[in-house]
Design a protein around this motif. Structure first.
Motif, PDB file in Angstrom:
ATOM      1  N   ARG A  47       0.819  -1.230   0.000  1.00 51.75           N
ATOM      2  CA  ARG A  47       0.000   0.000   0.000  1.00 51.75           C
ATOM      3  C   ARG A  47       0.841   1.262   0.000  1.00 51.75           C
ATOM      4  O   ARG A  47       0.479   2.251   0.628  1.00 51.75           O
ATOM      5  CB  ARG A  47      -0.918  -0.017   1.197  1.00 51.75           C
ATOM      6  N   THR A  48       1.992   1.223  -0.652  1.00 52.02           N
ATOM      7  CA  THR A  48       2.783   2.452  -0.729  1.00 52.02           C
ATOM      8  C   THR A  48       2.156   3.370  -1.786  1.00 52.02           C
ATOM      9  O   THR A  48       1.361   2.933  -2.612  1.00 52.02           O
ATOM     10  CB  THR A  48       4.249   2.162  -1.108  1.00 52.02           C
ATOM     11  N   CYS A  49       2.562   4.660  -1.773  1.00 54.34           N
ATOM     12  CA  CYS A  49       2.047   5.601  -2.766  1.00 54.34           C
ATOM     13  C   CYS A  49       2.500   5.163  -4.166  1.00 54.34           C
ATOM     14  O   CYS A  49       3.540   4.515  -4.314  1.00 54.34           O
ATOM     15  CB  CYS A  49       2.606   7.007  -2.540  1.00 54.34           C
ATOM     16  N   GLY A  76       8.505   2.626   9.919  1.00 57.40           N
ATOM     17  CA  GLY A  76       8.653   3.630   8.874  1.00 57.40           C
ATOM     18  C   GLY A  76       7.612   3.291   7.830  1.00 57.40           C
ATOM     19  O   GLY A  76       6.835   2.351   8.002  1.00 57.40           O
ATOM     20  N   CYS A  77       7.607   4.047   6.708  1.00 54.79           N
ATOM     21  CA  CYS A  77       6.633   3.762   5.653  1.00 54.79           C
ATOM     22  C   CYS A  77       6.652   2.312   5.232  1.00 54.79           C
ATOM     23  O   CYS A  77       5.613   1.711   5.001  1.00 54.79           O
ATOM     24  CB  CYS A  77       6.957   4.600   4.417  1.00 54.79           C
ATOM     25  N   MET A  78       7.854   1.746   5.116  1.00 51.87           N
ATOM     26  CA  MET A  78       7.937   0.423   4.535  1.00 51.87           C
ATOM     27  C   MET A  78       7.536  -0.670   5.527  1.00 51.87           C
ATOM     28  O   MET A  78       7.414  -1.826   5.163  1.00 51.87           O
ATOM     29  CB  MET A  78       9.328   0.178   3.959  1.00 51.87           C
ATOM     30  N   GLN A 250       7.604  10.099  -3.504  1.00 53.30           N
ATOM     31  CA  GLN A 250       6.708  10.889  -4.356  1.00 53.30           C
ATOM     32  C   GLN A 250       5.883  11.873  -3.525  1.00 53.30           C
ATOM     33  O   GLN A 250       5.739  13.033  -3.874  1.00 53.30           O
ATOM     34  CB  GLN A 250       5.804   9.942  -5.155  1.00 53.30           C
ATOM     35  N   LYS A 251       5.374  11.398  -2.409  1.00 49.98           N
ATOM     36  CA  LYS A 251       4.499  12.254  -1.604  1.00 49.98           C
ATOM     37  C   LYS A 251       5.286  13.405  -0.969  1.00 49.98           C
ATOM     38  O   LYS A 251       4.846  14.556  -0.982  1.00 49.98           O
ATOM     39  CB  LYS A 251       3.836  11.411  -0.510  1.00 49.98           C
ATOM     40  N   GLY A 252       6.452  13.097  -0.428  1.00 50.38           N
ATOM     41  CA  GLY A 252       7.198  14.100   0.312  1.00 50.38           C
ATOM     42  C   GLY A 252       7.950  15.088  -0.568  1.00 50.38           C
ATOM     43  O   GLY A 252       8.181  16.225  -0.178  1.00 50.38           O
TER      44      GLY A 252
HETATM   45  S1  SF4 Z   1       5.145   8.668   1.732  1.00 45.20           S
HETATM   46 FE1  SF4 Z   1       6.936   8.391   0.389  1.00 45.20          FE
HETATM   47  S2  SF4 Z   1       8.110   6.646   1.185  1.00 45.20           S
HETATM   48 FE2  SF4 Z   1       6.046   6.631   2.125  1.00 45.20          FE
HETATM   49  S3  SF4 Z   1       4.846   5.216   0.825  1.00 45.20           S
HETATM   50 FE3  SF4 Z   1       4.530   7.313   0.054  1.00 45.20          FE
HETATM   51  S4  SF4 Z   1       6.105   7.629  -1.560  1.00 45.20           S
HETATM   52 FE4  SF4 Z   1       6.696   5.826  -0.326  1.00 45.20          FE
END
Ligand code: SF4
Ligand SMILES: Cc1ncc(C[n+]2csc(CCOP(=O)(O)OP(=O)(O)O)c2C)c(N)n1
Ligand SMILES: [Mg+2]
Length: 363
Positions: A47-49, A76-78, A250-252
């Motif tokens: 479910r990552t971006c 963390g995200c992962m 991508q989001k950050g």
């Molecule tokens: S916020 Fe950044 S690192 Fe986290 S899932 Fe989204 S793109 Fe990936």
């Protein structure tokens, strides 16, 4: 009776193929993917971006390592995006660790497997043991734990997937956030027009200089063959290895979703992320010299997080890149030297660069 610990040996992919590939109009080789492993221990369905750099890195690292692998992931995200209740994208054993203890947890796994194999309680060869920690974990909260594990030389690969922020908690500043990189904790304003003021922590150099018996390498998601081979070299190395991988968020960072791999190349071509390998036997660094050297604006202007930069900030970034070129033994072309002068720049929003269609949203 003590049983022998048998190590695996993973073959390297043919990098000579880079030379065989056809150059594109910019003089770079096209992406060359020789015998990529078919197996995918990191499956679709996470479910990552869209466009998430760390997810690309996870997939290639696990392709490189194969099925006889165990993985740990600090918070963390992962961790969060890859594990919801009763569901993960892994086909190999995986464990979540607290953000501060990726190194100590992985040391325990490595020592545990050695002991179990010696006692005849684990039938197979020594597995590939990997921890993939974000920059907030590896460069900051969990740095001591990873350094301890490297120093004790546990046979495992310690990876920092670097998205240059604490992404999962809402894009806060981390030690690897670049100068002027916008995060929720480094806003720009009248009093501080640059945003983040410090240069990034040089994590990989710290790891190589501080643990000279370890294999240490840097890589990016822009170079899949390099990433896969360095993963395999780190795993083949008997003892501790550390790999620092540049992985756009991508989001950050606020860029067009399809540009993740391109950013992984441009950061190297603009001199902002040197790619190298440290060989502990020779105590030497081997540097990758990219065939293209670009002004930093070709990289910065693709990302919204740099959209506020003024001419003096762009010039400071070019100065930092030029010092990196010198560090890795490359000449600095006159055009890039001139870029150290703020008078040569406009605000980043108004700079021209080679691929205007890819300008970052808000940049
Ligand atoms: S916020 Fe950044 S690192 Fe986290 S899932 Fe989204 S793109 Fe990936
Ligand atoms: C000791 C501790 N402090 C803070 C947190 C909150 N926290 C959870 S995920 C996260 C971000 C981690 O950043 P990074 O390691 O860079 O991984 P990313 O989210 O960027 O993938 C933080 C601060 C935590 N889980 N534990
Ligand atoms: Mg991070």
């Amino acid at each position: 009776m003590s049983h022998e610990v048998i190590r695996q040996h993973l073959p390297l992919l043919d990098e000579g193929g880079r030379g065989d590939a056809i150059d594109d109009e910019l003089g770079r080789d096209r992406h060359f993917l020789p015998d990529m492993p078919d197996e995918d221990p990191y499956q679709a369905g996470h479910r990552t971006c869209a466009g998430c750099g760390p997810a690309i890195e996870y997939r290639w690292v696990l392709k490189a390592a194969g099925q006889d692998t165990v993985v740990a992931g600090p918070t963390g995200c992962m961790y969060v995006a890859n594990s919801t209740y009763l569901c993960t994208p892994y086909t190999v054993p995986w464990a979540h660790t607290p953000i501060a203890s990726g190194g100590s947890f992985t040391s325990g796994m490595a020592a545990g497997y050695e002991a179990m194999i010696r006692k005849g309680r684990h039938p197979g060869p020594y597995p590939n043991i990997i921890v993939m920690a974000g920059d907030g974990s590896a460069a900051d909260i969990g740095l001591g734990s990873i350094s301890g594990a490297l120093y004790r030389n546990h046979d495992a690969l310690f990876i920092c997937y670097d998205n240059e922020c604490y992404a999962n908690t809402g894009i806060q500043v981390s030690p690897t956030t670049p100068y002027a990189g916008l995060t929720t904790f480094t806003p720009f304003g009248k009093a501080n027009p640059a945003g983040k003021q410090l240069p990034p922590k040089n994590l990989a150099r710290m790891m190589a200089e501080g643990h000279p018996h370890c294999y240490v390498a840097t890589t990016t998601v822009g170079y899949p063959v390099d990433l896969i081979n360095k993963t395999r070299k780190g795993l083949n190395h008997q003892g501790a290895a550390f790999m620092h991988c540049f992985t756009p968020c991508q989001k950050g960072w606020v860029y067009q979703t399809s540009m993740t791999v391109e950013l992984g190349r441009r950061v190297v071509e603009s001199g902002l992320f040197p790619v190298w390998e440290y060989d502990p036997a020779e105590r030497k660094y081997h540097y990758f010299h990219p065939p293209v050297q670009r002004p930093v604006t070709d990289y910065l202007a693709m990302q919204g997080r740099f959209g506020h930069m003024l001419p003096e900030h762009v010039a400071a970034m070019q100065r930092a890149a030029n010092l990196n070129w010198q560090d890795i033994g490359m000449d600095v072309p006159a055009e890039l030297r001139e870029g150290e002068d703020p008078a040569r720049h406009a605000k980043l929003k108004e700079e021209s660069y080679s691929m205007p269609l890819n300008r970052g949203i808000g940049a």
